[in-house]
Design a protein around this motif. Structure first.
Motif, PDB file in Angstrom:
ATOM      1  N   GLY A  39       0.857  -1.205   0.000  1.00 17.82           N
ATOM      2  CA  GLY A  39       0.000   0.000   0.000  1.00 17.82           C
ATOM      3  C   GLY A  39       0.881   1.238   0.000  1.00 17.82           C
ATOM      4  N   ARG A  76       6.226   7.312  -1.211  1.00 12.10           N
ATOM      5  CA  ARG A  76       6.848   8.231  -0.245  1.00 12.10           C
ATOM      6  C   ARG A  76       7.806   7.486   0.696  1.00 12.10           C
ATOM      7  NH1 ARG A  76       5.030   9.873   5.157  1.00 12.10           N
ATOM      8  NH2 ARG A  76       3.730   8.008   5.023  1.00 12.10           N
ATOM      9  N   ASP A 112       0.600  -1.131  -4.758  1.00 12.34           N
ATOM     10  CA  ASP A 112      -0.615  -0.393  -4.400  1.00 12.34           C
ATOM     11  C   ASP A 112      -1.729  -0.790  -5.361  1.00 12.34           C
ATOM     12  OD1 ASP A 112      -0.970   2.393  -2.584  1.00 12.34           O
ATOM     13  OD2 ASP A 112      -2.513   2.052  -4.097  1.00 12.34           O
TER      14      ASP A 112
HETATM   15  C1  SAM Z   1      -3.216   6.575   3.191  1.00 12.28           C
HETATM   16  S1  SAM Z   1      -2.462   5.877   1.794  1.00 12.28           S
HETATM   17  C2  SAM Z   1      -0.836   5.542   2.425  1.00 12.28           C
HETATM   18  C3  SAM Z   1       0.214   5.400   1.339  1.00 12.28           C
HETATM   19  C4  SAM Z   1       1.620   5.103   1.820  1.00 12.28           C
HETATM   20  N1  SAM Z   1       1.682   3.880   2.603  1.00 12.28           N
HETATM   21  C5  SAM Z   1       2.184   6.252   2.614  1.00 12.28           C
HETATM   22  O1  SAM Z   1       2.119   6.201   3.867  1.00 12.28           O
HETATM   23  O2  SAM Z   1       2.697   7.198   2.008  1.00 12.28           O
HETATM   24  C6  SAM Z   1      -3.155   4.265   1.662  1.00 12.28           C
HETATM   25  C7  SAM Z   1      -2.800   3.555   0.370  1.00 12.28           C
HETATM   26  O3  SAM Z   1      -3.190   2.189   0.500  1.00 12.28           O
HETATM   27  C8  SAM Z   1      -3.632   1.745  -0.765  1.00 12.28           C
HETATM   28  N2  SAM Z   1      -4.421   0.529  -0.529  1.00 12.28           N
HETATM   29  C9  SAM Z   1      -5.636   0.422   0.034  1.00 12.28           C
HETATM   30  N3  SAM Z   1      -6.008  -0.872   0.105  1.00 12.28           N
HETATM   31  C10 SAM Z   1      -4.983  -1.603  -0.413  1.00 12.28           C
HETATM   32  C11 SAM Z   1      -4.751  -3.006  -0.612  1.00 12.28           C
HETATM   33  N4  SAM Z   1      -5.658  -3.920  -0.278  1.00 12.28           N
HETATM   34  N5  SAM Z   1      -3.588  -3.390  -1.178  1.00 12.28           N
HETATM   35  C12 SAM Z   1      -2.663  -2.476  -1.546  1.00 12.28           C
HETATM   36  N6  SAM Z   1      -2.836  -1.138  -1.394  1.00 12.28           N
HETATM   37  C13 SAM Z   1      -3.975  -0.713  -0.833  1.00 12.28           C
HETATM   38  C14 SAM Z   1      -4.391   2.940  -1.329  1.00 12.28           C
HETATM   39  O4  SAM Z   1      -4.529   2.866  -2.737  1.00 12.28           O
HETATM   40  C15 SAM Z   1      -3.504   4.100  -0.857  1.00 12.28           C
HETATM   41  O5  SAM Z   1      -2.546   4.458  -1.832  1.00 12.28           O
END
Ligand code: SAM
Length: 192
Positions: A38, A43, A60
């Motif tokens: 995710g 970042r 992601d």
């Molecule tokens: C709040 S963002 C955080 C992004 C990153 N981890 C950061 O802290 O910069 C949450 C991310 O999780 C991704 N996401 C949500 N459910 C997911 C899943 N089941 N598998 C992979 N990514 C997922 C979303 O697309 C989003 O980009």
């Protein structure tokens, strides 16, 4: 659909929850195969790459997040992934990071599926570093960019991590992306 909502904000949103870099360096070797599950626009991958970690992949479910990450940081390995089943081999990674992901997955069953997949692709004895918003009383709400968020009680988060041996767990004060005061949990655990 959450994926569409993430796609629609992917070009302008900036995430802020911090990983614990100091403890990460203490527990994770520079050549450990790391997965950022995710990863958004990469970042956290970028921060780790700058610290000397040289074997990092980010995945992601939002193709637009991946597109942004690959455009601004072409040196990173960021790939689009399926919801709960990744294409990785059993025991492929030494370390997995989950930063502000469960926060955006309100359903317990889905959170558990993500953890089950992490257990499959993480080596026995491998490390999970989780950083998630949390709350004294459970809170589900729609963020101002239209995505449903769930801030869970710390003990509920711990509960879904029962296959891990806790190494470090701290609650700290932080802010949401909207600048609201919030708490978050930083956790390091070893897969039993
Ligand atoms: C709040 S963002 C955080 C992004 C990153 N981890 C950061 O802290 O910069 C949450 C991310 O999780 C991704 N996401 C949500 N459910 C997911 C899943 N089941 N598998 C992979 N990514 C997922 C979303 O697309 C989003 O980009």
């Amino acid at each position: 659909m959450q994926v569409e909502a993430w796609n629609s904000v992917a070009q302008q949103i900036n995430f802020n929850l911090e990983v614990d870099q100091l403890s990460f360096r203490q527990h994770v070797a520079f050549d450990s195969p790391i997965l950022d599950y995710g990863c958004g626009y990469g970042r956290v991958c970028k921060v780790l790459l700058e610290q000397g970690y040289n074997n990092i992949i980010g995945i992601d479910t939002s193709p637009e997040m991946i597109k942004r990450g690959n455009k601004i940081n072409p040196e990173l390995s960021l790939i689009e992934s399926n919801d709960t089943k990744t294409k990785f081999l059993n025991n492929q990674f030494g370390t997995i990071i989950l930063c502000a992901v469960l926060t955006c997955v309100p359903e317990l069953e889905k959170k558990e599926k993500i953890i089950a997949e992490i257990k499959r692709i993480l080596k026995p004895g491998g490390i999970l570093h989780l950083v998630e918003f949390c709350c004294d009383s459970d809170k589900t709400f729609k963020s101002n960019f239209g995505i449903t968020m769930h801030h869970q009680k710390p003990n509920e988060l711990i509960n879904i991590l029962k296959s891990f041996q806790k190494m470090k767990c701290e609650i700290f004060e932080t802010e949401t992306m909207n600048g609201q005061k919030a708490k978050a949990m930083s956790y390091f655990g070893r897969l039993k």
